[in-house]
Structures are given as C-alpha cells and as structure tokens.
Design a protein around this motif. Sequence first.
Motif, PDB file in Angstrom:
ATOM      1  N   ASP A   1       0.808  -1.224   0.000  1.00 42.95           N
ATOM      2  CA  ASP A   1       0.000   0.000   0.000  1.00 42.95           C
ATOM      3  C   ASP A   1       0.840   1.272   0.000  1.00 42.95           C
ATOM      4  O   ASP A   1       0.344   2.353  -0.324  1.00 42.95           O
ATOM      5  CB  ASP A   1      -0.920   0.007   1.223  1.00 42.95           C
ATOM      6  CG  ASP A   1      -1.838  -1.200   1.251  1.00 42.95           C
ATOM      7  OD1 ASP A   1      -2.709  -1.296   0.366  1.00 42.95           O
ATOM      8  OD2 ASP A   1      -1.669  -2.056   2.149  1.00 42.95           O
ATOM      9  N   ALA A   2       2.098   1.153   0.391  1.00 46.94           N
ATOM     10  CA  ALA A   2       3.013   2.300   0.430  1.00 46.94           C
ATOM     11  C   ALA A   2       4.431   1.750   0.428  1.00 46.94           C
ATOM     12  O   ALA A   2       4.650   0.566   0.712  1.00 46.94           O
ATOM     13  CB  ALA A   2       2.770   3.142   1.682  1.00 46.94           C
ATOM     14  N   ASN A   3       5.398   2.595   0.089  1.00 48.74           N
ATOM     15  CA  ASN A   3       6.789   2.145   0.205  1.00 48.74           C
ATOM     16  C   ASN A   3       7.675   3.283   0.682  1.00 48.74           C
ATOM     17  O   ASN A   3       7.316   4.461   0.620  1.00 48.74           O
ATOM     18  CB  ASN A   3       7.311   1.508  -1.098  1.00 48.74           C
ATOM     19  CG  ASN A   3       7.447   2.480  -2.264  1.00 48.74           C
ATOM     20  OD1 ASN A   3       7.844   3.631  -2.085  1.00 48.74           O
ATOM     21  ND2 ASN A   3       7.135   2.013  -3.468  1.00 48.74           N
ATOM     22  N   LEU A   4       8.844   2.905   1.169  1.00 49.43           N
ATOM     23  CA  LEU A   4       9.836   3.864   1.655  1.00 49.43           C
ATOM     24  C   LEU A   4      11.211   3.379   1.251  1.00 49.43           C
ATOM     25  O   LEU A   4      11.709   2.389   1.800  1.00 49.43           O
ATOM     26  CB  LEU A   4       9.744   4.005   3.182  1.00 49.43           C
ATOM     27  CG  LEU A   4      10.844   4.844   3.862  1.00 49.43           C
ATOM     28  CD1 LEU A   4      10.923   6.236   3.272  1.00 49.43           C
ATOM     29  CD2 LEU A   4      10.604   4.908   5.362  1.00 49.43           C
TER      30      LEU A   4
ATOM     31  N   LEU B   1       2.329   7.314  -9.287  1.00 50.30           N
ATOM     32  CA  LEU B   1       2.816   7.251  -7.913  1.00 50.30           C
ATOM     33  C   LEU B   1       3.052   8.661  -7.389  1.00 50.30           C
ATOM     34  O   LEU B   1       3.469   9.546  -8.149  1.00 50.30           O
ATOM     35  CB  LEU B   1       4.124   6.461  -7.841  1.00 50.30           C
ATOM     36  CG  LEU B   1       4.131   5.046  -8.424  1.00 50.30           C
ATOM     37  CD1 LEU B   1       5.524   4.433  -8.293  1.00 50.30           C
ATOM     38  CD2 LEU B   1       3.099   4.166  -7.733  1.00 50.30           C
ATOM     39  N   SER B   2       2.799   8.865  -6.098  1.00 50.41           N
ATOM     40  CA  SER B   2       2.973  10.189  -5.509  1.00 50.41           C
ATOM     41  C   SER B   2       3.602  10.075  -4.124  1.00 50.41           C
ATOM     42  O   SER B   2       3.373   9.104  -3.402  1.00 50.41           O
ATOM     43  CB  SER B   2       1.627  10.910  -5.386  1.00 50.41           C
ATOM     44  OG  SER B   2       1.071  11.178  -6.656  1.00 50.41           O
TER      45      SER B   2
ATOM     46  N   LYS C   1      -3.881   7.526  -6.570  1.00 51.47           N
ATOM     47  CA  LYS C   1      -5.306   7.401  -6.252  1.00 51.47           C
ATOM     48  C   LYS C   1      -5.566   7.264  -4.756  1.00 51.47           C
ATOM     49  O   LYS C   1      -6.690   7.486  -4.285  1.00 51.47           O
ATOM     50  CB  LYS C   1      -5.913   6.199  -6.987  1.00 51.47           C
ATOM     51  CG  LYS C   1      -5.361   4.838  -6.550  1.00 51.47           C
ATOM     52  CD  LYS C   1      -5.973   3.701  -7.323  1.00 51.47           C
ATOM     53  CE  LYS C   1      -5.381   2.349  -6.931  1.00 51.47           C
ATOM     54  NZ  LYS C   1      -5.636   2.012  -5.516  1.00 51.47           N
ATOM     55  N   ASP C   2      -4.535   6.922  -3.988  1.00 54.19           N
ATOM     56  CA  ASP C   2      -4.695   6.715  -2.551  1.00 54.19           C
ATOM     57  C   ASP C   2      -4.251   7.907  -1.709  1.00 54.19           C
ATOM     58  O   ASP C   2      -4.300   7.850  -0.477  1.00 54.19           O
ATOM     59  CB  ASP C   2      -3.893   5.482  -2.104  1.00 54.19           C
ATOM     60  CG  ASP C   2      -4.479   4.182  -2.632  1.00 54.19           C
ATOM     61  OD1 ASP C   2      -5.703   4.128  -2.829  1.00 54.19           O
ATOM     62  OD2 ASP C   2      -3.706   3.231  -2.838  1.00 54.19           O
ATOM     63  N   LEU C   3      -3.855   9.001  -2.350  1.00 53.62           N
ATOM     64  CA  LEU C   3      -3.308  10.141  -1.616  1.00 53.62           C
ATOM     65  C   LEU C   3      -4.243  10.673  -0.532  1.00 53.62           C
ATOM     66  O   LEU C   3      -3.797  11.087   0.532  1.00 53.62           O
ATOM     67  CB  LEU C   3      -2.969  11.280  -2.583  1.00 53.62           C
ATOM     68  CG  LEU C   3      -1.544  11.329  -3.139  1.00 53.62           C
ATOM     69  CD1 LEU C   3      -1.413  12.457  -4.139  1.00 53.62           C
ATOM     70  CD2 LEU C   3      -0.518  11.479  -2.024  1.00 53.62           C
ATOM     71  N   ASP C   4      -5.544  10.666  -0.804  1.00 45.89           N
ATOM     72  CA  ASP C   4      -6.496  11.255   0.133  1.00 45.89           C
ATOM     73  C   ASP C   4      -7.221  10.222   0.992  1.00 45.89           C
ATOM     74  O   ASP C   4      -8.215  10.543   1.649  1.00 45.89           O
ATOM     75  CB  ASP C   4      -7.528  12.105  -0.626  1.00 45.89           C
ATOM     76  CG  ASP C   4      -6.885  13.325  -1.274  1.00 45.89           C
ATOM     77  OD1 ASP C   4      -5.984  13.909  -0.650  1.00 45.89           O
ATOM     78  OD2 ASP C   4      -7.271  13.676  -2.403  1.00 45.89           O
TER      79      ASP C   4
END
Length: 273
Positions: free
Chosen positions: A84-87, A105-106, A236-239
């Motif tokens: 769902d996210a990466n670092l 990607l953002s 699309k998942d930013l908010d």
Amino acid sequence: MKKILIGFLLLLSFSVLSACGQEKDNADAGEKKEINIGATSGPYADMVKKAIKPILEDKGYKVEVTEFTDYVQPNNALAEGSIDANLFQHKIYLESFAAQNNLELSELISVPTAPMGIYSNKFDSLEAITDGATIAIPNDPTNAARAFLILEEAGLIEIDSAADPLTVSDKDVTKNIKNLKFEPIEAAQLPRAVDSVDLSAVPGNFALAAKMNLLDSLQLENMLDQYRNRVVVNTKDLDTPFAKDIKAAVESAEFEKVIDEEFEGFGKPEWMK
C-alpha cells in the motif's frame, strides 16, 4: 398488472441491495485497517518497523512490512497493489521511474535520510588531506553531483555558481584547492574503496549496509531535500484515511524521538527543522 407489479418490486429490491452493497464497499474502502508497507532491507525497513508501524498500530491498524533487496520491485509491487506504500527512494528517482514505467505514484512525505559522507582510512580530518589525494566518487551522474557538492561544502573545491546543483560534474569545478584526483566507480563499491584510495564519497545507504558509522565520516552531506527518501503511495490513494494516518505518524513527536535515538547521523528534511 400483477406481473408488472412483481417485476417493479424485484427491480426495486435489486436497486436497494446494490446501493447497500456500494455503501458497504465505500465504507470498507474508507476504513482500511490492514496495510502493507514496503521498504528496502536495512535502515528504511527498520524505520518503518520502529518509528512508523507502532504509531499506526496504536491507531488500530494491522501493519505488515515487506522488505525488498532492489530498487525496482518496491514501485512495481505498489503499482500492482501487493503493498500500500513504500519507503526507499528520493524524489528524483521516483519521478524518473514513474515516468519511464507509466505509473501513477505520488509522495506522501519525506523522511530523515542517511547522507552521503567523505570517508578515509588515511586522513583523520579534512585539514590533513594532502595535495593530489585520490577520492573515489559514484560513477552515476546523480550521486556524483552530490559528491561534488560535499567537496565544495568541505572547502576542497569550488563549483561554478551557475551550475545546476542536481547535475554538477567535474566540468563545473572551477578550483581544485587540493588538486584532488577523481576516480569514478560503482556506488556499491565505494565502501570498499576506503581501503584502496585516499578518500571515498559513500552514499548513506551503502555506508550503513557496510556497517560504517555515519558519524565517522570527515564530512557529511548537507543534503538537498530532493535527495531525501519519501513515503510513496499510488496517486489514487493520496487522500485515503490510511495515507493521511501514515503522514501523521511521520509528523508525530513519537516518530522524531525514535529517529533521534536510533538513527544518528540521518539528515532531517526541511519540514522537521
């Protein structure tokens, strides 16, 4: 007439069920409480586990951490939805990779990042560096630019003031005060180069992988924010609530406390200063 009435009632029932199902789907999407965060093995996976995961779990999330050993799969896995996210990446790499692979990607927020440093087993200070010393620098343009900026910060060279700091090269060096000799090599080999050359400009991730202490460097990079690693999500998942909660976790006092205690030498982004 009776058949028409029955048909109308059936249609109405299906409409109500469909609406309820849609509302449930929307609620489920808004209440996502199981998330998977990807990170490269080493300090950034540790940062997720020690400084981000506990905060999210206190908010009721179940957090899984997936570790990667390369810089391609974390973004592909994110785009495919297996995480769902990466670092693991800085802004320049993110934008380039997303453009080349047509991915949406953002970045959510930048995090403290291990800086590049100048290391030496021969000299114990910048002042001790002798004329004509050889320094190994990364052979890729992005990291080479960072190396030249550190050398300028250290007072060892001067760079053309008109040069773009993101693309600085040896051609932009206007004064080489110590007559340094630049030896470009693969970034991953720079920790080993400390034993074979006078100086080596080692990116933070490779220094930590080689068990080097960031604070042992002669000079640490005053890193441009473009080079700091980011937490990244699908655009699309930013908010979404989970994305906002990840961002809030990184912005918290608890996060900074862990960074100060367990990630010494990591340069904080501008928003933390």
